[in-house]
Scaffold this active site. Structure first.
Site, mmCIF file in Angstrom:
data_model
loop_
_atom_site.group_PDB
_atom_site.id
_atom_site.type_symbol
_atom_site.label_atom_id
_atom_site.label_comp_id
_atom_site.label_asym_id
_atom_site.label_seq_id
_atom_site.Cartn_x
_atom_site.Cartn_y
_atom_site.Cartn_z
ATOM 1 N N TYR A 125 10.222 -1.264 -8.048
ATOM 2 C CA TYR A 125 9.045 -1.574 -7.219
ATOM 3 C C TYR A 125 7.802 -1.129 -7.970
ATOM 4 O O TYR A 125 7.800 -0.067 -8.594
ATOM 5 C CB TYR A 125 9.124 -0.817 -5.885
ATOM 6 C CG TYR A 125 7.855 -0.918 -5.062
ATOM 7 C CD1 TYR A 125 7.709 -1.916 -4.101
ATOM 8 C CD2 TYR A 125 6.795 -0.033 -5.270
ATOM 9 C CE1 TYR A 125 6.538 -2.029 -3.374
ATOM 10 C CE2 TYR A 125 5.621 -0.141 -4.540
ATOM 11 C CZ TYR A 125 5.508 -1.139 -3.595
ATOM 12 O OH TYR A 125 4.345 -1.249 -2.871
ATOM 13 N N GLU A 213 1.263 -6.127 -5.443
ATOM 14 C CA GLU A 213 2.578 -5.551 -5.144
ATOM 15 C C GLU A 213 3.645 -6.434 -5.766
ATOM 16 O O GLU A 213 3.748 -7.615 -5.427
ATOM 17 C CB GLU A 213 2.796 -5.448 -3.634
ATOM 18 C CG GLU A 213 4.076 -4.702 -3.300
ATOM 19 C CD GLU A 213 4.311 -4.576 -1.799
ATOM 20 O OE1 GLU A 213 4.416 -5.610 -1.111
ATOM 21 O OE2 GLU A 213 4.378 -3.428 -1.325
#
Ligand code: GDP
Ligand code: MN
Length: 403
Positions: A125, A213
């Site tokens: 991530y 993101e």
């Protein structure tokens, strides 16, 4: 401003960030062509079909009409058409869309990057955003990729790392290496990750974004680092510097009333309460919403009418506010500094008359230049509008109107 995954990947790759290759299409025939054109470098012969909506969680989401997921692996080119038909045109419901879901107008056909090789593919991530508390940019990253980051933050917060970057100095090479190290990488993958992080940070700064993101960032089985997903939020206030990004806006993804308000230059944000607000100035608008909350009610919207509160503008604002069926009362709170209160009051009266019957109580609080004259205009108009000068008085009238 939010944009689609395929647009975000376009921006990223323009700054040298490696992304999973793909092509966006709007019908099944083009999807097959797109798959054929995506030269199969990976050798699996598989493709990923990804719904393009402004919401995440697509992989676990469900297309209401067909039961398909929002991200599906088509195992072979002959499966692409059928897979696309299960997604395109449908209504995709994910954890982030709410139960109404979002209509899928476009799908991205992407290469399968989870191919077998010397090592297992690994998902990470990574996000880039501003830390308001420190006034620095921040790369947030985790070994737990592909999962909902809120869950990771709750259950295993020690697996989330943060690297703060002084915007004046920019990302330092040792910081990129630290990220790669903390993600447990070595050898070629380590080097690729440092390049990826540097390009990603550069893209974030240069595009005037407020958030990136990338979930997941993938380490492929042959040690490449790729953005498999991409969520980019552009700073709407910087769009004048990026005309090409402004064109990426997809109004079908936005609240229709907010789009309409934007067109007439009203700063409107829809909320879930039942007290409509019409205020001049963003600060006073926030204070007005606070006051409504203090009374135990919920604001139905944020609305800053700006400097010119004349009849035309007041009418536009009333019409926007009244589009929301939840609105049970409207509080107009205007401070007359440069604008004169009596002119605003006249504007309210004219707008009201022009609109015919308005079926919700309106409380008008005007304070500042010529406030007394303004109150008189409202009180003598013969309309169902209540006037107030003090904020407390206005609040009490809202309370009265709602109970
Ligand atoms: P999201 O669910 O909206 O966050 O969409 P993502 O783009 O993150 O995709 C969801 C999941 O699909 C990813 O976490 C991956 O596990 C999987 N996925 C995406 N691309 C590929 C691919 O090329 N091959 C395979 N096998 N899985 C993929
Ligand atoms: Mn994702």
């Amino acid at each position: 401003m939010n944009i689609h995954e395929y647009q975000a990947k376009g921006i990223l790759s323009g700054f040298g960030v490696t992304v999973q290759r793909g092509k966006v299409v709007e019908n099944a025939a083009d999807a097959v062509k797109a798959a054929q054109e995506l030269t199969d470098e990976t050798g699996t012969g598989w493709y990923v079909v990804k719904a393009q909506i402004h919401a995440g969680g697509r992989g676990k989401g469900t297309v209401q009409e067909t039961g398909s997921r929002g991200v599906v692996l088509a195992k072979g080119i002959d499966k692409v058409e059928e897979t696309v038909k299960g997604i395109l045109g449908g209504t995709l419901v994910t954890l982030q869309t709410g139960e109404k879901g979002k209509k899928v107008n476009k799908v991205l056909i992407a290469e399968d990057v989870y191919y077998p090789g010397d090592s297992e593919p690994e998902e990470f991530y990574m996000s880039v955003l501003m830390n308001r508390a420190t006034g620095k940019n921040m790369i947030m990253y985790s070994t737990e990729g592909g999962m909902d980051i809120e869950t990771v933050a709750e259950e295993t917060p020690h697996l989330i790392f943060k690297e703060e970057i002084d915007p004046a100095l920019g990302l330092q090479p040792f910081q990129a290496r630290k990220v790669a190290f903390n993600l447990g990488l070595s050898g070629q993958a380590f080097k690729e990750m440092t390049k990826f992080v540097a390009a990603l940070y550069q893209a974030y700064v240069s595009s005037d974004s407020s958030m990136f993101e990338i979930n997941p960032v993938l380490k492929t089985s042959d040690d490449k680092i790729l953005a498999v997903d991409a969520k980019v939020t552009l700073d709407g206030n910087a769009l004048y510097r990026h005309k090409d990004y402004a064109e990426m806006r997809d109004e079908s993804e936005e609240d229709p009333t907010e789009v309409e308000a934007g067109k007439v230059g009203l700063n409107y944000v829809k909320l879930d309460g039942n007290v409509g607000c019409m205020v001049n100035g963003a600060g006073l608008a926030m204070a007005t919403m606070d006051m409504i909350k203090l009374l135990g009610f919920e604001p139905a919207n944020f609305l800053d009418v700006g400097g010119t509160a004349d009849a035309k503008r007041v009418e536009q604002a009333f019409r926007i506010i009244l589009k929301d069926p939840n609105v049970k009362a409207i509080l107009v709170n205007i401070f007359g500094g440069i604008v004169r209160c009596d002119r605003v009051a006249q504007g309210v009266v004219d707008a009201y008359k022009n609109m015919g019957e308005i079926n919700v109580p309106i409380i008008v609080r005007l304070q500042g230049t010529n406030a007394e004259e303004a109150k008189k205009i409202i009180d003598e108009s013969g309309l169902k509008v209540m006037s107030a000068i003090a904020l407390k008085e206005a609040a009490e009238k809202v309370q009265e109107a709602l109970s």
